[in-house]
Design a protein around this motif. Structure first.
Motif, short mmCIF file in Angstrom:
data_model
loop_
_atom_site.label_atom_id
_atom_site.label_comp_id
_atom_site.label_asym_id
_atom_site.label_seq_id
_atom_site.Cartn_x
_atom_site.Cartn_y
_atom_site.Cartn_z
N LEU A 1 0.83 -1.22 0.00
CA LEU A 1 0.00 0.00 0.00
C LEU A 1 0.86 1.26 0.00
O LEU A 1 0.52 2.25 -0.66
N ILE A 2 1.97 1.23 0.71
CA ILE A 2 2.88 2.39 0.72
C ILE A 2 3.50 2.57 -0.66
O ILE A 2 3.57 3.70 -1.18
N ALA A 3 3.93 1.48 -1.29
CA ALA A 3 4.52 1.57 -2.63
C ALA A 3 3.49 2.10 -3.63
O ALA A 3 3.82 2.94 -4.48
N ARG A 4 2.26 1.64 -3.52
CA ARG A 4 1.20 2.13 -4.41
C ARG A 4 0.96 3.62 -4.20
O ARG A 4 0.77 4.38 -5.17
N GLY A 5 0.95 4.06 -2.94
CA GLY A 5 0.75 5.48 -2.65
C GLY A 5 1.88 6.35 -3.19
O GLY A 5 1.65 7.42 -3.75
N ILE A 6 3.11 5.87 -3.06
CA ILE A 6 4.26 6.63 -3.58
C ILE A 6 4.19 6.71 -5.10
O ILE A 6 4.43 7.77 -5.70
N TYR A 7 3.84 5.59 -5.74
CA TYR A 7 3.71 5.58 -7.20
C TYR A 7 2.62 6.57 -7.64
O TYR A 7 2.82 7.35 -8.58
N ASN A 8 1.46 6.52 -6.99
CA ASN A 8 0.36 7.42 -7.36
C ASN A 8 0.74 8.88 -7.16
O ASN A 8 0.40 9.73 -7.99
N MET A 9 1.45 9.19 -6.06
CA MET A 9 1.84 10.59 -5.83
C MET A 9 2.87 11.05 -6.85
O MET A 9 2.81 12.19 -7.31
N SER A 10 3.81 10.20 -7.19
CA SER A 10 4.86 10.64 -8.09
C SER A 10 4.37 10.77 -9.55
O SER A 10 4.92 11.55 -10.32
N HIS A 11 3.32 10.04 -9.92
CA HIS A 11 2.80 10.11 -11.28
C HIS A 11 1.50 10.90 -11.38
O HIS A 11 0.97 11.08 -12.48
N GLY A 12 1.00 11.38 -10.26
CA GLY A 12 -0.23 12.17 -10.29
C GLY A 12 -1.46 11.36 -10.64
O GLY A 12 -2.41 11.89 -11.21
N VAL A 13 -1.46 10.10 -10.33
CA VAL A 13 -2.56 9.20 -10.68
C VAL A 13 -3.41 8.98 -9.42
O VAL A 13 -2.94 9.09 -8.30
N GLY A 14 -4.70 8.67 -9.63
CA GLY A 14 -5.56 8.28 -8.53
C GLY A 14 -6.05 9.43 -7.68
O GLY A 14 -6.42 9.22 -6.53
N LYS A 15 -6.08 10.63 -8.22
CA LYS A 15 -6.59 11.77 -7.47
C LYS A 15 -8.10 11.74 -7.41
O LYS A 15 -8.76 11.30 -8.33
N LYS A 16 -8.62 12.25 -6.32
CA LYS A 16 -10.07 12.41 -6.21
C LYS A 16 -10.40 13.84 -6.62
O LYS A 16 -9.71 14.78 -6.25
#
Length: 74
Positions: free
Chosen positions: A58-73
């Protein structure tokens, strides 16, 4: 004063032979204290390891999403 009557002896939780057998088992085993029982590997190793792997994913997924700007609400 009356003499106090002796208290009735309580029945033990386990039979003495069973207790001595368990004591011998735990005293002669050469493992760590927290791994002596038959199911202790599950509770002391497997469950914490599963939590660590899940939280790491879950931490790796969160870091990936933050660094690529993906998964924003929105």
């Amino acid at each position: 004063m009356k003499d106090a009557e002796p208290m009735a002896a309580e029945e033990p939780f386990r039979h003495r032979e069973k207790l001595l057998e368990k004591q011998k088992y735990f005293q002669h085993i050469h493992k760590h204290t927290y791994l002596k029982g038959p199911f202790d590997k599950i509770t002391s190793v497997a469950i914490p390891l599963a939590f660590a792997v899940a939280s790491g994913a879950l931490i790796a997924r969160g870091i990936y999403n933050m660094s690529h700007g993906v998964g924003k609400k929105e």
